[in-house]
Motif scaffolding. Structure first.
Motif, PDB file in Angstrom:
ATOM      1  N   GLN B  86     148.142  40.102  66.457  1.00  0.00           N
ATOM      2  CA  GLN B  86     146.710  39.859  66.654  1.00  0.00           C
ATOM      3  C   GLN B  86     146.048  39.163  65.463  1.00  0.00           C
ATOM      4  O   GLN B  86     145.200  38.286  65.631  1.00  0.00           O
ATOM      5  CB  GLN B  86     145.982  41.159  66.987  1.00  0.00           C
ATOM      6  CG  GLN B  86     146.374  41.748  68.341  1.00  0.00           C
ATOM      7  CD  GLN B  86     146.067  40.842  69.518  1.00  0.00           C
ATOM      8  OE1 GLN B  86     145.088  40.113  69.504  1.00  0.00           O
ATOM      9  NE2 GLN B  86     146.911  40.866  70.522  1.00  0.00           N
ATOM     10  N   SER B  90     144.026  35.520  65.681  1.00  0.00           N
ATOM     11  CA  SER B  90     142.675  35.282  65.167  1.00  0.00           C
ATOM     12  C   SER B  90     142.661  34.083  64.206  1.00  0.00           C
ATOM     13  O   SER B  90     141.776  33.230  64.263  1.00  0.00           O
ATOM     14  CB  SER B  90     142.162  36.557  64.478  1.00  0.00           C
ATOM     15  OG  SER B  90     141.075  36.282  63.651  1.00  0.00           O
ATOM     16  N   GLN B 123     143.639  43.805  75.643  1.00  0.00           N
ATOM     17  CA  GLN B 123     144.248  43.147  74.475  1.00  0.00           C
ATOM     18  C   GLN B 123     144.230  41.629  74.650  1.00  0.00           C
ATOM     19  O   GLN B 123     143.958  40.885  73.716  1.00  0.00           O
ATOM     20  CB  GLN B 123     145.688  43.652  74.317  1.00  0.00           C
ATOM     21  CG  GLN B 123     146.396  43.160  73.057  1.00  0.00           C
ATOM     22  CD  GLN B 123     147.914  43.278  73.204  1.00  0.00           C
ATOM     23  OE1 GLN B 123     148.528  42.803  74.155  1.00  0.00           O
ATOM     24  NE2 GLN B 123     148.523  43.945  72.242  1.00  0.00           N
ATOM     25  N   GLY B 127     141.090  40.808  72.908  1.00  0.00           N
ATOM     26  CA  GLY B 127     141.801  40.516  71.665  1.00  0.00           C
ATOM     27  C   GLY B 127     141.705  41.669  70.699  1.00  0.00           C
ATOM     28  O   GLY B 127     140.778  42.474  70.744  1.00  0.00           O
ATOM     29  N   VAL B 135     140.925  33.587  73.563  1.00  0.00           N
ATOM     30  CA  VAL B 135     142.236  33.017  73.878  1.00  0.00           C
ATOM     31  C   VAL B 135     142.272  32.723  75.369  1.00  0.00           C
ATOM     32  O   VAL B 135     141.985  33.602  76.182  1.00  0.00           O
ATOM     33  CB  VAL B 135     143.360  34.011  73.506  1.00  0.00           C
ATOM     34  CG1 VAL B 135     144.716  33.501  73.983  1.00  0.00           C
ATOM     35  CG2 VAL B 135     143.378  34.252  72.000  1.00  0.00           C
TER      36      VAL B 135
END
Ligand SMILES: Cc1ncc(C[n+]2csc(CCOP(=O)(O)OP(=O)(O)O)c2C)c(N)n1
Ligand code: SF4
Lengths: 251, 352
Positions: B86, B90, B123, B127, B135
């Motif tokens: 993750q 980012s 998720q 995110g 995304v």
């Protein structure tokens, strides 16, 4: 006719360095940039700016730059170099970045024999975040998170990165240098040149550990800090070539 | 073109190569191992890059490096591995780097299990990385759709300079189906990568650090303008049997497959039921909910989780229709009968 005796390396931009007075990050920047220019690879270079005081090095090095997440510089460098083998790729990392959060990425990049140049700044402290203990902090050294001094029973012993990497056969060149006086600076330059030449000749992973000052967080004047490097750091972190040769391909 | 029989994960790998994959980085995790295994065999022969990374953290940062240098790059993983990526995701968004991510979802939380799941919806769409970022994510239902989306994903990523995630689950990864690998993909005008830090000699910078808050805000506004364009142009969905439908099931991926069988059962039972199948998870296909027939009396959201996409359906529904939920989780797959029953129950409650 004017003779130019000294001038700023073309490998550095005109941006004003953001480092504290007496910090030797600036000297190492100068050496790296001179090496890129002398080896005529500035136009092919991609530097990785890691998280730490040197994060803004992307403004200082006069080449393509990629800013990486904390500790991940060697993984990012691997991605760039594998995708663009003709580029000259280097990372510039502090001891929090390389020796703590990013040790796995660095060891595995070395172990794969990635054809990279790693400049590792050991200043025995976390500079950017305000002087916390680093894995390289010396025994007894007071930091903001080891106020009574580093205690081996609580914190372990300071980690010797060059020694660890000298045990990795695919790390073809591992040297620890210092920049506390002009002679040391000249030797450091030689090591940095070699670490880049190795990459140009596709010999594999080179790591130069540079003992560096952080007068601000050490609570010293610049001159005291240089003396501390010579007397305290060099006593624990010997300045020498640990490995210089072809990768040992044997099992 | 001729159709061939392929296993899901291998079809994903093959389609990635056809999509122009230059460099793959990944770390082993079930149930997606056939993807890196296939690529490790084929990419080096083609002079392309395959690296087994030391961790998912390293893999996503290698992707970051290769993308920064201008390569078409990808990593694949499954739920816990995607969790570990993750931070990198980012950074990729913040630095505006294109790449393709594949999540072959398994059950969680924690180490969870290895059976099919859709419990990563939050998720994927919210995110786990820091900051205001998005995304693009697509969740195909069968192998043909998976292959088509995989091939297109690289173009979409390059077009927006943003990561694109293909989210499937272990069932799609492991199943065998016939696919046409060479279906034409939509054409896009792709910008030059004149920003790539590849040793250009032009002092290019790939970066997500902005110490000046005003500058960072401007950067975020610019990113959001891009995300708004994605919301406008990339919503994808399929409406099945919606004409005069009394009820609609909202389901994606494997759950949509099962729901199709439930539609037949419901038809036999004389309850007109349609299917709203989101294909893009983010942007969520809100548009689908503005073109529903007036005959509808309720929506049943069905997921392989305990209700995550449910939130987005509620937002898109804007309180218009009653919404019920059906979910199995932990890797358990429902029988079509269970979904049909849930619709029948809705109908009974609606007529009370
Ligand atoms: C994931 C993550 N954790 C923590 C930080 C905060 N942080 C910024 S710089 C730094 C340490 C830098 O120390 P070092 O690498 O020794 O470099 P120096 O500043 O001393 O040059 C830390 C922990 C961060 N940016 N990201
Ligand atoms: S905090 Fe320390 S390492 Fe950072 S710039 Fe200042 S002196 Fe250098």
């Amino acid at each position: 006719m004017k003779t130019i005796v000294y001038q700023k390396s073309k490998g550095l931009t005109d941006a004003q360095l953001s480092y504290c007075p007496g910090c030797t990050h600036g000297i190492v920047h100068k050496l790296v940039s001179e090496a890129l220019v002398e080896l005529d690879v500035l136009d092919k270079a991609v530097g990785i700016a890691s998280v730490g005081c040197s994060v803004l090095s992307y403004n200082f090095f006069n080449c393509d730059m990629v800013q990486a997440a904390h500790g991940r510089a060697c993984a990012v460098a691997t991605g760039i170099k594998r995708a663009r083998p003709e580029a000259i790729v280097f990372s510039y990392q502090g001891d929090g970045d390389l020796a703590s959060i990013g040790i796995a990425e660095t060891i595995h990049a070395a172990n794969r024999g990635e054809n990279l140049t790693v400049i590792f700044i050991n200043n025995a402290i976390y500079g950017m975040t305000g002087g916390q203990m680093a894995p390289t902090t010396l025994l007894g050294q007071k930091t903001t998170t080891s106020p009574l001094g580093r205690d081996s029973k609580l914190h372990g012993l300071p980690i010797r990165i060059a020694e660890i990497f000298s045990e990795i056969p695919r790390a073809v060149f591992v040297e620890r240098v210092s920049v506390h006086n002009p002679r040391a600076v000249r030797n450091a330059k030689k090591a940095i040149l070699k670490a880049f030449r190795n990459q140009i000749e596709a010999r594999g992973f080179s790591l130069v550990e540079v003992l560096s000052t952080c007068p601000v967080n050490w609570g010293m004047t610049p001159v005291e800090a240089l003396r501390w490097v010579e007397q305290e750091m060099m006593a624990y972190y010997p300045v020498k070539t640990f490995r210089d040769g072809d990768a040992d391909e044997k099992a | 073109m001729k159709k061939i029989l392929m296993k899901g994960n291998e079809a994903i790998a093959r389609a990635a190569i056809l999509g122009g994959l230059d460099a793959f980085f990944g770390y082993p995790i079930t149930p997606q191992n056939e993807i890196p295994e296939y690529l490790s065999k084929h990419l080096p022969k083609m002079g392309k890059v395959f690296v087994q990374a030391e961790s998912e953290t390293a893999a996503i940062n290698m992707v970051y490096g290769a993308a920064a240098a201008g390569a078409r790059t990808m990593t694949t993983s499954s739920s816990p591995g995607i969790a570990l990526m993750q931070e990198g995701i980012s950074y990729l968004c913040g630095s505006e780097l294109p790449c393709v991510l594949v999540n072959v979802m398994r059950g969680g939380p924690g180490l969870g299990g290895i059976q099919p799941s859709q419990a990563d919806y939050y998720q994927i769409t919210r995110g786990g990385g820091n900051g205001d970022y998005r995304v693009l994510s697509f969740a195909p239902e069968n192998l043909q759709e998976t292959v088509d989306l995989m091939k297109e994903a690289f173009d979409i990523a390059d077009f927006y300079r943003n990561p694109v995630m293909i989210a499937v689950d272990g069932l799609i990864g492991q199943m065998m189906e016939t696919v046409d690998l060479h279906r034409e993909k939509p054409k896009r005008e792709l910008p030059d990568k004149d920003w790539a830090a590849c040793g250009s000699g032009k002092k290019r910078l790939v970066n997500s650090l902005y110490l000046d808050p005003a500058e960072l805000e401007r950067h975020n506004f610019r990113l959001f303008e891009k995300y708004r364009m994605m919301e406008e142009n990339e919503q994808r969905y399929e409406l099945v049997k919606m004409e005069e439908a009394e009820f609609a099931i909202v389901a994606y991926g494997t759950m949509a497959r099962i729901a199709r069988s439930a539609l037949e059962l419901l038809e036999e039972a004389g309850v007109k039921t349609g299917l709203i199948k989101p294909i893009s998870l983010w942007p969520f296909p809100k548009k689908a909910f503005s073109e529903l027939p007036a005959s509808l009396k309720g929506l049943l959201v069905a997921e392989l989780s305990l209700g995550q996409m449910l939130d987005d359906v509620k937002i898109a529904n804007e309180g218009r229709l009653p919404i019920a939920f059906f979910g199995r989780t932990g890797g358990m797959l429902p029988e079509p009968e269970e979904i049909a029953e849930a619709v029948l129950k809705m109908k009974a409650e609606a007529s009370q």
